[in-house]
Design a protein around this motif. Structure first.
Motif, PDB file in Angstrom:
ATOM      1  N   PHE A 108      25.541  39.235  36.201  1.00 22.20           N
ATOM      2  CA  PHE A 108      26.539  38.198  35.639  1.00 22.20           C
ATOM      3  C   PHE A 108      27.402  38.874  34.959  1.00 22.20           C
ATOM      4  O   PHE A 108      27.443  39.807  34.345  1.00 22.20           O
ATOM      5  N   GLU A 109      28.779  38.068  34.862  1.00 26.80           N
ATOM      6  CA  GLU A 109      29.843  38.719  34.115  1.00 26.80           C
ATOM      7  C   GLU A 109      30.607  37.381  33.527  1.00 26.80           C
ATOM      8  O   GLU A 109      31.423  36.736  34.573  1.00 26.80           O
ATOM      9  N   GLY A 110      30.155  36.794  32.423  1.00 22.00           N
ATOM     10  CA  GLY A 110      31.186  35.591  32.166  1.00 22.00           C
ATOM     11  C   GLY A 110      32.419  35.921  31.525  1.00 22.00           C
ATOM     12  O   GLY A 110      32.816  36.889  31.009  1.00 22.00           O
ATOM     13  N   GLU A 111      33.454  35.174  32.183  1.00 20.87           N
ATOM     14  CA  GLU A 111      34.855  35.135  31.641  1.00 20.87           C
ATOM     15  C   GLU A 111      35.563  34.017  31.631  1.00 20.87           C
ATOM     16  O   GLU A 111      35.349  32.954  32.041  1.00 20.87           O
ATOM     17  N   LEU A 112      36.734  34.356  30.719  1.00 26.91           N
ATOM     18  CA  LEU A 112      37.667  33.463  30.512  1.00 26.91           C
ATOM     19  C   LEU A 112      38.687  33.455  32.063  1.00 26.91           C
ATOM     20  O   LEU A 112      38.764  34.528  32.274  1.00 26.91           O
ATOM     21  N   ALA A 113      38.967  32.346  32.506  1.00 27.53           N
ATOM     22  CA  ALA A 113      39.623  32.085  33.831  1.00 27.53           C
ATOM     23  C   ALA A 113      41.132  31.350  33.462  1.00 27.53           C
ATOM     24  O   ALA A 113      41.261  30.365  32.673  1.00 27.53           O
ATOM     25  N   ALA A 114      42.255  31.844  33.934  1.00 34.24           N
ATOM     26  CA  ALA A 114      43.494  30.960  33.845  1.00 34.24           C
ATOM     27  C   ALA A 114      43.854  30.746  35.269  1.00 34.24           C
ATOM     28  O   ALA A 114      43.779  31.551  36.302  1.00 34.24           O
ATOM     29  N   VAL A 115      44.168  29.562  35.290  1.00 33.91           N
ATOM     30  CA  VAL A 115      44.791  28.951  36.638  1.00 33.91           C
ATOM     31  C   VAL A 115      46.443  29.029  36.698  1.00 33.91           C
ATOM     32  O   VAL A 115      46.800  28.212  35.806  1.00 33.91           O
ATOM     33  N   ILE A 116      46.946  29.476  37.597  1.00 33.29           N
ATOM     34  CA  ILE A 116      48.407  29.606  37.482  1.00 33.29           C
ATOM     35  C   ILE A 116      48.963  28.516  38.216  1.00 33.29           C
ATOM     36  O   ILE A 116      48.369  27.843  39.232  1.00 33.29           O
ATOM     37  N   GLY A 117      50.157  27.856  37.584  1.00 35.62           N
ATOM     38  CA  GLY A 117      50.494  26.658  38.037  1.00 35.62           C
ATOM     39  C   GLY A 117      51.973  26.750  38.449  1.00 35.62           C
ATOM     40  O   GLY A 117      52.630  25.696  39.040  1.00 35.62           O
ATOM     41  N   ARG A 118      52.810  27.838  38.625  1.00 41.32           N
ATOM     42  CA  ARG A 118      54.056  27.974  39.171  1.00 41.32           C
ATOM     43  C   ARG A 118      54.234  29.467  39.802  1.00 41.32           C
ATOM     44  O   ARG A 118      53.603  30.249  39.231  1.00 41.32           O
ATOM     45  N   ILE A 119      55.174  29.404  40.572  1.00 43.86           N
ATOM     46  CA  ILE A 119      55.541  30.910  41.266  1.00 43.86           C
ATOM     47  C   ILE A 119      55.852  31.638  40.287  1.00 43.86           C
ATOM     48  O   ILE A 119      56.922  31.465  39.449  1.00 43.86           O
ATOM     49  N   GLY A 120      55.388  33.197  40.385  1.00 40.96           N
ATOM     50  CA  GLY A 120      55.755  33.852  39.156  1.00 40.96           C
ATOM     51  C   GLY A 120      55.821  35.269  39.543  1.00 40.96           C
ATOM     52  O   GLY A 120      55.149  35.853  40.385  1.00 40.96           O
TER      53      GLY A 120
END
Length: 255
Positions: A108-120
């Motif tokens: 296991f590797e618990g992590e914070l995830a970010a969801v991208i919302g616009r083209i970058g």
């Protein structure tokens, strides 16, 4: 605002979490905004799904906590160490993590995830968080023995079910704050560390990644894991909790 993707009455929909209910949205809020249908559904009556299925990629950062790099006998990287997980590895809360017969040790590797919302593309670090739609929890499941023998990480990190995400997307979260990542196996704490211990901040990771490849709406960025990673086996329940984001819970079974 907390946004869930869920299944109800044989339909997949999105909703805003309001205490014990979901305020049903007319469409995917990343593309359709927050118009509602006027319907409210009890959370107890739905099955929560992965809050996003990346249309393109899951971008991950390796060895982004000093203690984690040290526990595996690795040096701290001078720049973000990026790798990908395929979108076919994504599953949701409550789904099974399927342990492949090719591996004798899955971690296991618990992590914070970010969801991208616009083209970058070529996003400057000082503006990078403007490109984030919201935040969720991830488990960067890893076939540790294959990671060591393969020489690169695609197979070890990329098996189907090796990227649980959920339980929802929180749009108001501070990735530079004092939230703590805690991972439990069968209720026992195995991993715990503050996200402030990241070597490279989320903003820096977005800037670095977008200088190489375009980030698209729905892409997910996994920010690395604290020390304490370890194995789990069939029959175990793995919980990853991040302050302010809830608990991502999955069970393990053999293929």
């Amino acid at each position: 605002m907390r946004i869930a993707r869920f299944s109800h009455n044989d339909a997949i929909r999105f909703g805003i979490v309001d205490e014990g209910e979901l305020v049903v949205l007319a469409g995917d809020p990343m593309f359709a905004g927050y118009d509602t249908t006027g319907e409210r559904v009890p959370l107890a009556d739905v099955a929560l799904l992965a809050p996003v299925i990346p249309r393109s990629k899951v971008v991950c950062v390796g060895r982004n906590y000093r203690d984690h790099a040290a526990e595996l006998g690795n040096d701290v990287p001078a720049e973000p160490m990026l790798f990908f997980k395929p979108n076919t590895s994504v599953v949701g809360p409550g789904d099974a993590i399927v342990l492949p017969p090719q591996s004798e040790r899955v971690d296991f590797e618990g992590e914070l995830a970010a969801v991208i919302g616009r083209i970058g593309k070529n996003v400057p670090a000082e503006r990078a968080l403007e490109y984030v739609f919201g935040y969720t929890i991830a488990n960067d499941v890893t076939a540790r023995d294959l990671q060591k023998t393969d020489g690169q990480w695609a197979r070890a990190k990329g098996f189907d079910t090796f990227c649980p995400l959920g339980p929802a997307i929180e749009t108001e979260f501070d990735p530079a704050g004092d939230a703590v990542v805690t991972t439990r196996v069968n209720g026992e704490v195995r991993q715990q560390g503050p996200i402030s211990d990241m070597i490279f901040s989320l903003a820096d990771v977005i800037a670095y990644a977008s200088a190489a490849f375009t980030l698209l709406p729905g892409d997910v960025i996994l920010t690395g894991t604290p020390a304490g990673v370890g194995p789990f086996v069939a029959g175990d329940t793995v919980e990853v909790e991040i302050t302010g984001l809830g608990i991502l819970r999955n069970h393990a079974r053999n293929a």
